[in-house]
Design a protein around this motif. Structure first.
Motif, PDB file in Angstrom:
ATOM      1  N   ASN A  65      39.864  77.435  30.969  1.00 17.81           N
ATOM      2  CA  ASN A  65      39.825  77.068  32.376  1.00 17.81           C
ATOM      3  C   ASN A  65      41.203  77.236  33.012  1.00 17.81           C
ATOM      4  OD1 ASN A  65      39.973  74.377  34.468  1.00 17.81           O
ATOM      5  ND2 ASN A  65      38.324  75.855  34.748  1.00 17.81           N
ATOM      6  N   LEU A  66      41.226  78.014  34.077  1.00 15.41           N
ATOM      7  CA  LEU A  66      42.479  78.287  34.768  1.00 15.41           C
ATOM      8  C   LEU A  66      42.685  77.394  35.991  1.00 15.41           C
ATOM      9  CD1 LEU A  66      42.357  82.200  34.691  1.00 15.41           C
ATOM     10  CD2 LEU A  66      43.632  80.696  33.150  1.00 15.41           C
ATOM     11  N   GLU A  67      41.591  77.163  36.737  1.00 17.21           N
ATOM     12  CA  GLU A  67      41.720  76.427  37.996  1.00 17.21           C
ATOM     13  C   GLU A  67      40.363  75.857  38.390  1.00 17.21           C
ATOM     14  OE1 GLU A  67      44.394  75.758  39.440  1.00 17.21           O
ATOM     15  OE2 GLU A  67      43.984  75.218  41.515  1.00 17.21           O
ATOM     16  N   THR A  68      40.371  74.720  39.141  1.00 15.86           N
ATOM     17  CA  THR A  68      39.156  74.108  39.677  1.00 15.86           C
ATOM     18  C   THR A  68      39.418  73.673  41.110  1.00 15.86           C
ATOM     19  OG1 THR A  68      38.486  73.315  37.490  1.00 15.86           O
ATOM     20  CG2 THR A  68      37.450  72.266  39.410  1.00 15.86           C
ATOM     21  N   LYS A  69      38.508  74.091  42.009  1.00 19.79           N
ATOM     22  CA  LYS A  69      38.627  73.736  43.425  1.00 19.79           C
ATOM     23  C   LYS A  69      37.264  73.280  43.956  1.00 19.79           C
ATOM     24  CE  LYS A  69      42.453  76.826  44.720  1.00 19.79           C
ATOM     25  NZ  LYS A  69      42.854  77.932  45.616  1.00 19.79           N
ATOM     26  N   THR A  70      37.261  72.227  44.813  1.00 17.70           N
ATOM     27  CA  THR A  70      36.030  71.769  45.457  1.00 17.70           C
ATOM     28  C   THR A  70      36.238  71.849  46.960  1.00 17.70           C
ATOM     29  OG1 THR A  70      35.520  70.270  43.633  1.00 17.70           O
ATOM     30  CG2 THR A  70      34.397  69.856  45.723  1.00 17.70           C
ATOM     31  N   GLN A  71      35.347  72.551  47.627  1.00 22.48           N
ATOM     32  CA  GLN A  71      35.461  72.721  49.072  1.00 22.48           C
ATOM     33  C   GLN A  71      34.106  73.090  49.658  1.00 22.48           C
ATOM     34  OE1 GLN A  71      38.501  75.769  48.651  1.00 22.48           O
ATOM     35  NE2 GLN A  71      37.040  77.386  49.254  1.00 22.48           N
ATOM     36  N   ARG A  72      33.972  72.843  50.944  1.00 25.38           N
ATOM     37  CA  ARG A  72      32.715  73.124  51.626  1.00 25.38           C
ATOM     38  C   ARG A  72      32.787  74.556  52.186  1.00 25.38           C
ATOM     39  NH1 ARG A  72      28.706  69.603  53.489  1.00 25.38           N
ATOM     40  NH2 ARG A  72      29.996  67.860  52.810  1.00 25.38           N
ATOM     41  N   SER A  73      32.585  75.528  51.329  1.00 25.36           N
ATOM     42  CA  SER A  73      32.584  76.945  51.715  1.00 25.36           C
ATOM     43  C   SER A  73      31.848  77.719  50.656  1.00 25.36           C
ATOM     44  CB  SER A  73      34.006  77.460  51.905  1.00 25.36           C
ATOM     45  OG  SER A  73      34.690  77.442  50.679  1.00 25.36           O
ATOM     46  N   LEU A  74      31.562  78.939  50.993  1.00 28.99           N
ATOM     47  CA  LEU A  74      30.832  79.802  50.068  1.00 28.99           C
ATOM     48  C   LEU A  74      31.746  80.681  49.226  1.00 28.99           C
ATOM     49  CD1 LEU A  74      27.878  80.966  52.366  1.00 28.99           C
ATOM     50  CD2 LEU A  74      27.896  79.111  50.668  1.00 28.99           C
ATOM     51  N   ALA A  75      33.059  80.551  49.374  1.00 22.51           N
ATOM     52  CA  ALA A  75      34.010  81.367  48.601  1.00 22.51           C
ATOM     53  C   ALA A  75      35.300  80.595  48.407  1.00 22.51           C
ATOM     54  CB  ALA A  75      34.278  82.694  49.292  1.00 22.51           C
ATOM     55  N   ALA A  76      35.960  80.894  47.325  1.00 21.69           N
ATOM     56  CA  ALA A  76      37.258  80.286  47.026  1.00 21.69           C
ATOM     57  C   ALA A  76      38.114  81.312  46.293  1.00 21.69           C
ATOM     58  CB  ALA A  76      37.082  79.009  46.209  1.00 21.69           C
ATOM     59  N   LYS A  77      39.460  81.145  46.368  1.00 27.90           N
ATOM     60  CA  LYS A  77      40.395  82.135  45.794  1.00 27.90           C
ATOM     61  C   LYS A  77      41.362  81.463  44.842  1.00 27.90           C
ATOM     62  CE  LYS A  77      42.225  85.104  48.634  1.00 27.90           C
ATOM     63  NZ  LYS A  77      43.111  85.670  49.692  1.00 27.90           N
ATOM     64  N   PHE A  78      41.583  82.182  43.736  1.00 26.05           N
ATOM     65  CA  PHE A  78      42.611  81.758  42.772  1.00 26.05           C
ATOM     66  C   PHE A  78      43.592  82.914  42.606  1.00 26.05           C
ATOM     67  CE2 PHE A  78      43.963  81.955  38.247  1.00 26.05           C
ATOM     68  CZ  PHE A  78      44.837  80.887  38.273  1.00 26.05           C
ATOM     69  N   GLU A  79      44.908  82.608  42.684  1.00 24.22           N
ATOM     70  CA  GLU A  79      45.934  83.653  42.662  1.00 24.22           C
ATOM     71  C   GLU A  79      46.879  83.465  41.492  1.00 24.22           C
ATOM     72  OE1 GLU A  79      48.030  83.839  46.317  1.00 24.22           O
ATOM     73  OE2 GLU A  79      46.352  84.731  47.431  1.00 24.22           O
ATOM     74  N   ILE A  80      47.303  84.624  40.967  1.00 24.29           N
ATOM     75  CA  ILE A  80      48.401  84.696  39.994  1.00 24.29           C
ATOM     76  C   ILE A  80      49.529  85.431  40.711  1.00 24.29           C
ATOM     77  CG2 ILE A  80      49.153  85.500  37.738  1.00 24.29           C
ATOM     78  CD1 ILE A  80      46.267  85.438  36.824  1.00 24.29           C
ATOM     79  N   PRO A  81      50.621  84.762  41.050  1.00 25.51           N
ATOM     80  CA  PRO A  81      51.657  85.391  41.893  1.00 25.51           C
ATOM     81  C   PRO A  81      52.264  86.655  41.281  1.00 25.51           C
ATOM     82  CG  PRO A  81      51.982  83.018  41.760  1.00 25.51           C
ATOM     83  CD  PRO A  81      50.944  83.375  40.744  1.00 25.51           C
ATOM     84  N   ALA A  82      52.564  86.626  40.007  1.00 21.79           N
ATOM     85  CA  ALA A  82      53.175  87.786  39.335  1.00 21.79           C
ATOM     86  C   ALA A  82      52.540  87.923  37.954  1.00 21.79           C
ATOM     87  CB  ALA A  82      54.682  87.634  39.229  1.00 21.79           C
ATOM     88  N   VAL A  83      51.736  88.942  37.806  1.00 23.80           N
ATOM     89  CA  VAL A  83      51.022  89.097  36.539  1.00 23.80           C
ATOM     90  C   VAL A  83      51.981  89.537  35.443  1.00 23.80           C
ATOM     91  CG1 VAL A  83      48.808  89.579  37.628  1.00 23.80           C
ATOM     92  CG2 VAL A  83      50.386  91.451  37.136  1.00 23.80           C
ATOM     93  N   ARG A  84      51.626  89.196  34.232  1.00 22.08           N
ATOM     94  CA  ARG A  84      52.396  89.573  33.051  1.00 22.08           C
ATOM     95  C   ARG A  84      51.510  90.394  32.107  1.00 22.08           C
ATOM     96  NH1 ARG A  84      54.240  83.688  31.250  1.00 22.08           N
ATOM     97  NH2 ARG A  84      51.985  83.409  31.642  1.00 22.08           N
ATOM     98  N   ASP A  85      52.124  90.873  31.045  1.00 25.00           N
ATOM     99  CA  ASP A  85      51.358  91.665  30.082  1.00 25.00           C
ATOM    100  C   ASP A  85      50.193  90.859  29.520  1.00 25.00           C
ATOM    101  OD1 ASP A  85      53.413  93.387  30.566  1.00 25.00           O
ATOM    102  OD2 ASP A  85      54.323  93.265  28.571  1.00 25.00           O
ATOM    103  N   SER A  86      50.395  89.561  29.306  1.00 24.95           N
ATOM    104  CA  SER A  86      49.369  88.723  28.694  1.00 24.95           C
ATOM    105  C   SER A  86      48.207  88.429  29.630  1.00 24.95           C
ATOM    106  CB  SER A  86      49.987  87.388  28.237  1.00 24.95           C
ATOM    107  OG  SER A  86      50.600  86.719  29.333  1.00 24.95           O
ATOM    108  N   ASP A  87      48.319  88.809  30.885  1.00 23.92           N
ATOM    109  CA  ASP A  87      47.233  88.551  31.832  1.00 23.92           C
ATOM    110  C   ASP A  87      46.131  89.606  31.751  1.00 23.92           C
ATOM    111  OD1 ASP A  87      48.368  86.214  32.853  1.00 23.92           O
ATOM    112  OD2 ASP A  87      49.605  87.338  34.285  1.00 23.92           O
ATOM    113  N   THR A  88      46.341  90.625  30.950  1.00 15.01           N
ATOM    114  CA  THR A  88      45.273  91.606  30.745  1.00 15.01           C
ATOM    115  C   THR A  88      44.170  90.967  29.909  1.00 15.01           C
ATOM    116  OG1 THR A  88      46.785  93.486  30.861  1.00 15.01           O
ATOM    117  CG2 THR A  88      44.694  93.839  29.749  1.00 15.01           C
TER     118      THR A  88
END
Length: 344
Positions: A65-88
């Motif tokens: 699990n990377l992230e959890t968000k609760t909101q009243r919408s049909l879409a949500a976004k999770f960001e990684i500011p600067a990817v690394r080799d291990s993010d593949t």
């Protein structure tokens, strides 16, 4: 009379939430290809659902699990500011509004790494390299996402190219000649920027016999290049000069025909003086003209009444066939002086 109010029985209405459905995960940049150090956005979306929706993002097959968000919408976004080799890896998300989580499909994310500066090595059968040897040029970048395109250079002139679809290095074989001495380099490119290796010198040794042949052929070619036109010009000039001075009556090089002395009958007791005959030899060399002179000297017996021929006189006087020798004079006339050569 007061109005009378009658109330109906109470009716309880329950409003049910619409459960989420059709959950999907998208990436930015699209396609899941992102360069190392850039931003990666994972967008989790649902087609429908009411109320507060809880979104969850997971990484890998184990579902970290990377992230959890609760909101009243049909879409949500999770960001990684600067990817690394291990993010593949592979990613997915889930959405839940109280009726249980709904999962998306797996999405692959590839972090592309620009190539590092490649290293060029030259491998041959022995040292030093000689003409006729086959050497291997090996180019390899230690880092870089595949596929990698390698190019090989000799004095900044492209020799060839090769691709490494699974990463690693590439090779190029070269059969050496005397012209292959010099600096070599290679280049690696995977679409994120090309990198050039350092120059590697290669000295091709020419065997002694081949060197002599090359030197002799070079000298011969040089002499032909310099003297060839001169010799041709002199030959044409001399030929033209000789053709201009050739006599029309007698072709050049034909031997002169000796002119026999005129026949005479001897009736006088006095000896007959020698007679000289001149004739051009038709040999021309520059300003020189050569002539042949025939000089004969004969002694005759006293005259007798019956006329006799010269041949009969000579036979009678020389029963053994011995005749007085003839003298041949050879003149070389050269303007303005005259040179006389005598041969007896």
């Amino acid at each position: 009379m007061a109005a009378r109010v009658t109330r109906s029985p109470r009716v309880q209405i329950q409003v049910q939430r619409v459960p989420v459905c059709n959950v999907s995960l998208e990436t930015q940049p699209p396609g899941g290809q992102v360069q190392k150090g850039e931003r990666l956005a994972l967008i989790c979306m649902v087609a429908r659902g009411t109320g507060d929706i809880t979104f969850l993002w997971y990484k890998g097959a184990l579902g970290l699990n990377l992230e959890t968000k609760t909101q009243r919408s049909l879409a949500a976004k999770f960001e990684i500011p600067a990817v690394r080799d291990s993010d593949t890896d592979k990613y997915y998300c889930a959405a839940d509004n109280g009726y249980g989580p709904s999962l998306s499909e797996l999405v692959s994310v590839t972090v592309r790494i620009p190539v590092s500066r490649p290293v060029l090595t030259i491998r041959g059968p022995g040292a030093p390299a000689e003409v006729g040897d086959v050497v291997e040029l090996r180019c390899e970048a230690q880092r870089g996402s595949p596929p990698i395109l390698y190019r090989f250079y000799h004095k900044n002139v492209t020799l060839g190219r090769s691709s490494a679809h699974a990463g690693g290095g590439a090779s190029f074989n070269l059969s050496l000649t005397a012209e292959h001495s010099g600096n070599y380099s290679c280049e690696a490119d995977n679409g994120l920027g090309a990198q050039r290796s350092k120059a590697v010198p290669l000295n091709v040794t020419v065997p002694t016999e081949d060197r002599k042949e090359l030197l002799a052929s070079g000298i011969l070619e040089g002499m032909l290049g310099v003297l060839g036109p001169v010799i041709l010009a002199l030959f044409c000039c001399g030929l033209r000069k000789r053709l201009g001075r050739r006599p029309s009556g007698n072709p050049r090089g034909s031997p002169p025909s000796p002119v026999p002395p005129a026949s005479s009958y001897v009736n006088s007791p006095a000896p007959l003086q020698g007679q000289s005959v001149y004739e051009n030899a038709n040999v021309v060399r520059g300003d020189e003209v050569y002539s042949l002179v025939y000089h004969t000297q004969q002694e005759w017996p006293p005259a007798v009444p019956p006329p006799r021929t010269r041949v009969e006189d000579q036979v009678s006087q020389n029963p053994h066939g011995i005749f007085p020798p003839a003298r041949l004079s050879f003149f070389c006339r050269r303007a303005p002086q005259t040179l006389k050569l005598m041969a007896t």
